[in-house]
Enzyme design. Sequence first.
Site, PDB file in Angstrom:
ATOM      1  N   GLU A 161     -47.823 -10.740 -28.803  1.00 19.03           N
ATOM      2  CA  GLU A 161     -47.364 -10.157 -29.955  1.00 19.03           C
ATOM      3  C   GLU A 161     -46.244 -10.764 -30.080  1.00 19.03           C
ATOM      4  O   GLU A 161     -46.212 -10.470 -31.867  1.00 19.03           O
ATOM      5  CB  GLU A 161     -46.310  -9.252 -29.063  1.00 19.03           C
ATOM      6  CG  GLU A 161     -47.265  -8.812 -28.427  1.00 19.03           C
ATOM      7  CD  GLU A 161     -48.372  -7.537 -28.403  1.00 19.03           C
ATOM      8  OE1 GLU A 161     -47.993  -7.393 -29.741  1.00 19.03           O
ATOM      9  OE2 GLU A 161     -49.376  -7.315 -27.917  1.00 19.03           O
ATOM     10  N   HIS A 164     -48.861 -12.047 -34.037  1.00 14.81           N
ATOM     11  CA  HIS A 164     -47.947 -10.909 -34.541  1.00 14.81           C
ATOM     12  C   HIS A 164     -46.951 -11.234 -35.643  1.00 14.81           C
ATOM     13  O   HIS A 164     -47.286 -10.818 -36.628  1.00 14.81           O
ATOM     14  CB  HIS A 164     -48.203  -9.287 -33.915  1.00 14.81           C
ATOM     15  CG  HIS A 164     -50.262  -9.132 -33.033  1.00 14.81           C
ATOM     16  ND1 HIS A 164     -51.100  -9.585 -33.923  1.00 14.81           N
ATOM     17  CD2 HIS A 164     -50.371  -8.835 -32.238  1.00 14.81           C
ATOM     18  CE1 HIS A 164     -51.852  -8.805 -33.564  1.00 14.81           C
ATOM     19  NE2 HIS A 164     -52.042  -8.690 -32.179  1.00 14.81           N
TER      20      HIS A 164
END
Length: 928
Positions: A161, A164
């Site tokens: 994550e 991202h």
Amino acid sequence: QEQVMRLIRSSIFLLSFQLLHVAKGSMVWLNKNGYEDLVVAINPQVPEDANIILNTMDMIKSASNYLFEMTKHRFFFKSVKIIIPKTWKKKTNYSRLKTESYDKADVIIADSYIKHADDPYTLQYGGCKEKGQYIHFTPNFILNDNLTEVYGEKGRVFVHEWAHYRWGVFDEYSSDMPFYVSRNSGEASVEATSCPAGVTGTPIFQDCNRDKCEPRRCRYDGQLYEKGCLFIPDIQQNISWSVMYSQYTPSVEFCDKNTHNSKAPNMQNKICNHKSTWEVIMESDDFYNSAVVNTSAPPSETTFRLLQTQDRAVTLVLDVSGSMSMHNRIRHLRSAAGVFLLHVIEIGSWVGIVTFDSDASERTPLQQITSEAARQKLVQCLPTIANGQTNICAGIHKGLKLIADKMNTTYGSEIVLLTDGEDPGIAACLDLVKQSGAKIHTIALGPLAAKELEEFSKLTGGLILYSVDGVVPSKLIEAFSAITSGSGDISEQSIQLESKELVVQHSEWMNTTVPVDKTVGNDTVFSIAWSLSQPFFFLRDPKGKEYGSSDFTIDDSNPNTARLSISGTAEVGDWQFCIKNIHTAAQAILVTAASRPAHSDIPPVSITAQMNRANRAFNPVVVYAEVSQGFVPVLGATVIATIEKDGAAAVTLELLDNGAGADTMKNDGIYSRYFTSLQGTGRYSLKVNAHGRNTTTRLSLKQNGAFYIAGYRENGKIYMNAPRRKFSDKEIQVNLGSFNRISTSSLVVNTGGDSSIYPPCKITDLHARLENKTIVLSWTAPGGDFDNGKADHYIIKSSENLLDLRNHFDRATSVNCSNLIPKEAGREELFKIIPENFIIENDTIIYFAIRAVDDTSLISEVSNIAQATWFIPPKAFVPLDYDGNNNGANSPVIVAIVSVCVVVVCTIVLTLCVLQKQKRRLDIETMQ
């Protein structure tokens, strides 16, 4: 001093070029390879549980080690702050917040509105290399160790994550297209969508009846595997997986230029132009500002500070210098600040008021809002007279003193600073503001407000707002209405339902419908304002009850505004405002409405709007609006943006969630559009209206999340995890009725703004399909200026080599499309290619790409690449059995489909198409 001011001004201009480095104002910074001041915030609705804090710490400590290893000894997490909700018990080891807040956090821990949706994900508005909004984990993910069976170790999930969020990379798996046709060593085969290529495993289908599932081998539907076929990887691989493909196994890394699978139909290839994740990371500021650390582990352990949210404390610091007497500014300030005090600021908050001209005055000390009477008392303290010079620092000093006198600290407090003038001494209090631990929200009123004003907001993470002058206070009310609590507690938050301004001719009617949906209705307020004299008006509720002008309240000190508060919860449905201008001349009339959530446990529909400079060619301005209910995207809304600048006509844009133009992903609840009508440098205000009309609104699950592994194979035996939860239409379709929402933001532009320099935008949704022996290409038309207007013509090319087509588009084989006339931006283009006079060969793959050209010969970037495959296997190949006895344990998944022509959709977008011999001419016709 003059030199210092010039330096400060120039640095501010540079900062203003890209208004928000991270759109929502992340405070994370890189200090000698270590990320400092990462903020994790726990939602106030989450029940108190100390294990949430402990497990979060463990997750990030683990992530720091993995990140260091995966980035080749370059990055780690150095310091983290965890925000504890005010609803949790106070503890001695909890410090007071400074400028940190829930709404600016990098990581949010909160329940999803849809039950059992525990996928970790990152909210990303923009494209490749553009930072995300936040990372989201549910409390269940943090607390439930069983979820590691389907997501992998939590530290690796966090790294997935973080990539991202921080570096703007995307997933290398695909839930929509887990398999695709590829050609290796001259033969076409079906492979799993992965990075790197060649991950071994077997295709499995789960036959589920209620809670019981029976795995079986996948069947074919004439093209690829049937919908729902899952790829079950071998746990032991000869290659390392990319963490953006699957973070499940310990042996993960970032795919680089040598290992990247450029053909896989995943979002990383589509959005980042087939670049590897490591190549994107290498292009980041972080990479340029770091060097490899010669240690086997991070140089330091991750440290944590626990901070707790306190009562909101706000001082209004308002300019009353002489220029505020112009253009009805002082009257409009009183109206807009009155709205803030009467409705926007939450119950239980503390508020004080300071005014400043050449000096500053205390209008009222900090007082707690405990009742309607307390609100009214504060409104009576708002200024009515303006004169004198402008001394912004005097106002800030006095505002901070008010807070310190009551709270014994300025940490975690807020100042709302409004001014319309310049102040040569503004630099004198920048250090004071930085050290105060207070957040400064700035409102620039009119065209001459100090150019350095926004620096206060940037230093402290406050809101940057701007209001043009007008004959009614609509813009200023919208600005003040945006200053809601950043604590994450939506139950008491004010929600703007309507703000509509019209010039109404003599004896003409203005009829406005204000829908009140079932997610709002408490503390609902309707108001009407006029520029010249009071019109005739009445308000009718959904059951027909009428409220006349005598039911509204008009403040003696603000006689141009009437206000009506609805007791209890407002009726759900359409409220009709009927207004007749009985003045002898035309006048401007403004209707506004606001409300609060109807239920503390049901999130309201909300909208968040912003304008950013995009990190892509030409640095275009992009307008974004996120429409959601809680954390769940709301699809199918009509979203209209209005952008204004002093001295220029307002520009209206419809924002789209179509995955084309400025919009990165289709159906993610983020509506986007390029703003190409810049009128030079200066401040621009943004107002976005999101509207849904008597429809069943479809909620969507978030994208950009960690891979849910369905199972794995080890030593020939398959182990299946519980199937990923599928949500029924009943669960993701909500009848919200009609709703309307308003959101406000702004942008400062200090370099260029000539729309003629913009080329057509990149086409990002090129698809192809086979109709008999014809290839049909389809895509969304770009504009002549990004996604506005229309292009002049298209250039279509084909190649048998994907990377050659990307890197050497001009050298590729041309497709004759001279008869194709571009449509207006946003419309669907269809184009037929009829292959004639060429030999069809088996196992051939052809790639297509498009560029658009405008009427000044400016050319777009190369589109996403669509794949056409003619795949006629000589014999159907039986896939690996569920029990693993089929001799293929260490082979990539290979499928031969029954002897028919197959078109493989491969959207990176890599999509359905058919073969052509590249060296032969293609006759084409355009589908009208």
